[in-house]
Write a protein that holds these residues in place. Structure first.
Motif, PDB file in Angstrom:
ATOM      1  N   SER A  12       0.822  -1.207   0.000  1.00 47.89           N
ATOM      2  CA  SER A  12       0.000   0.000   0.000  1.00 47.89           C
ATOM      3  C   SER A  12       0.859   1.261   0.000  1.00 47.89           C
ATOM      4  O   SER A  12       0.374   2.330  -0.348  1.00 47.89           O
ATOM      5  N   TYR A  43      -4.248   0.472   3.512  1.00 45.81           N
ATOM      6  CA  TYR A  43      -5.183  -0.583   3.115  1.00 45.81           C
ATOM      7  C   TYR A  43      -5.887  -1.179   4.356  1.00 45.81           C
ATOM      8  O   TYR A  43      -6.961  -1.751   4.241  1.00 45.81           O
ATOM      9  N   GLY A  44      -5.231  -1.060   5.502  1.00 42.47           N
ATOM     10  CA  GLY A  44      -5.584  -1.866   6.679  1.00 42.47           C
ATOM     11  C   GLY A  44      -6.963  -1.664   7.249  1.00 42.47           C
ATOM     12  O   GLY A  44      -7.411  -2.429   8.095  1.00 42.47           O
ATOM     13  N   THR A  76      -1.568  -7.321   4.979  1.00 41.52           N
ATOM     14  CA  THR A  76      -2.974  -6.999   4.756  1.00 41.52           C
ATOM     15  C   THR A  76      -3.417  -7.499   3.378  1.00 41.52           C
ATOM     16  O   THR A  76      -4.459  -8.138   3.231  1.00 41.52           O
ATOM     17  N   HIS A 186       5.125  -2.361   7.408  1.00 41.84           N
ATOM     18  CA  HIS A 186       5.573  -1.018   7.784  1.00 41.84           C
ATOM     19  C   HIS A 186       6.315  -1.026   9.135  1.00 41.84           C
ATOM     20  O   HIS A 186       7.167  -0.178   9.378  1.00 41.84           O
TER      21      HIS A 186
END
Ligand code: DGL
Length: 265
Positions: A12, A43-44, A76, A186
């Motif tokens: 993402s 996106y999460g 995700t 991340h």
């Protein structure tokens, strides 16, 4: 037969660079493509169907760039779309999932914590992983809304970042976990802060190395390895604004002169 076609990775945003760094470390001769879907990040907290739709568009772009293997460098997206992508495209696809199995081997207290996005923790792929490997331990899930944005903005050294992270880690420590899984690509970029907040006794586990080893195995098995005497190159793309995301790419990749090209999909 040597295969110079690139490996295609995506996420993402910049998080998947934590996986790509491991891939680069183990495979210095491979050409690498990276797509950051920055315009749609995070996106999460999005519906899984929307994430799947983005995954299809991005995989098609990477294939149009001649990718010989796809790495979904996002927990995700892997939770939401790995099976669908594998079913739809005739290319090897490697995904990322929270490292439940290694954490179960590492824990002594029998309590492990998982930091991840809401979509990852709610996914049936994730609950199957916990059922399969985590049935003899307690697994505590902790969503971390806002943390991906901290990494995307490059503001991880601000006190607000530490405060947000402390709010995510404290409930896990209160449960007595001795092992914390970084279930979002991340988060490895926040590892020093996570280790500081968790304290020296807590083990922090991520998946970048395991994913890179899997890529090494698959390209070896399928005869997809590039010429090992050449130095591989990287190309970076974003659906966002390169002026904004470029500096964060450069900080996280650790090279001051990389170019991030805008590619709207
Ligand atoms: N870095 C991704 C992951 O591993 C996506 C995070 C997000 O966009 O919310 O889950």
């Amino acid at each position: 037969m040597l295969d110079k076609r690139p490996l295609g990775l995506f996420d993402s945003g910049v998080g998947g660079l934590s996986v790509m760094k491991e891939v680069r470390r183990m495979l210095p001769s491979e050409n690498l493509l990276y797509y950051a879907d920055s315009a749609y990040c995070p996106y999460g907290n999005k519906p899984p169907e929307a994430i799947r739709a983005r995954a299809f568009v991005i995989v098609e772009f990477l294939l149009s760039m001649n990718a010989k293997l796809i790495v979904i460098a996002s927990n995700t997206t892997s939770i939401a779309a790995l099976d669908a992508v594998r079913e739809r495209y005739d290319v090897p696809v490697v995904g990322v999932e929270p490292a439940i199995k290694p954490a179960v081997s590492a824990t002594r207290s029998g309590r492990i914590g998982v930091l991840a996005t809401e979509v990852t923790l709610a996914g049936s792929r994730f609950s199957s992983l916990v059922e399969k490997f985590g049935n003899k331990v307690e697994v505590y899930n902790q969503p971390c809304p806002g943390l991906v944005e901290v990494v995307e903005s490059g503001a991880w050294d601000k006190p607000q970042a530490e405060a947000l992270l402390a709010r995510c880690i404290r409930p896990l420590l209160a449960k007595g976990v001795d092992t914390i899984i970084l279930g979002c690509t991340h988060y490895p970029f926040l590892r020093p802060l996570i280790e500081k907040l968790a304290g020296g006794e807590v083990r922090v586990i991520d998946t970048g190395g395991a994913v890179a080893r899997q890529v090494v195995r698959i390209i070896g098995k399928n005869g997809l390895v590039a010429n090992e005497t050449e130095v591989g190159r990287e190309c970076f793309f974003t659906s966002g604004n390169p002026e904004e995301v470029g500096p964060v790419f450069r900080l996280l990749w650790g090279t001051p002169d990389i170019v991030v090209e805008r590619k709207i999909l």
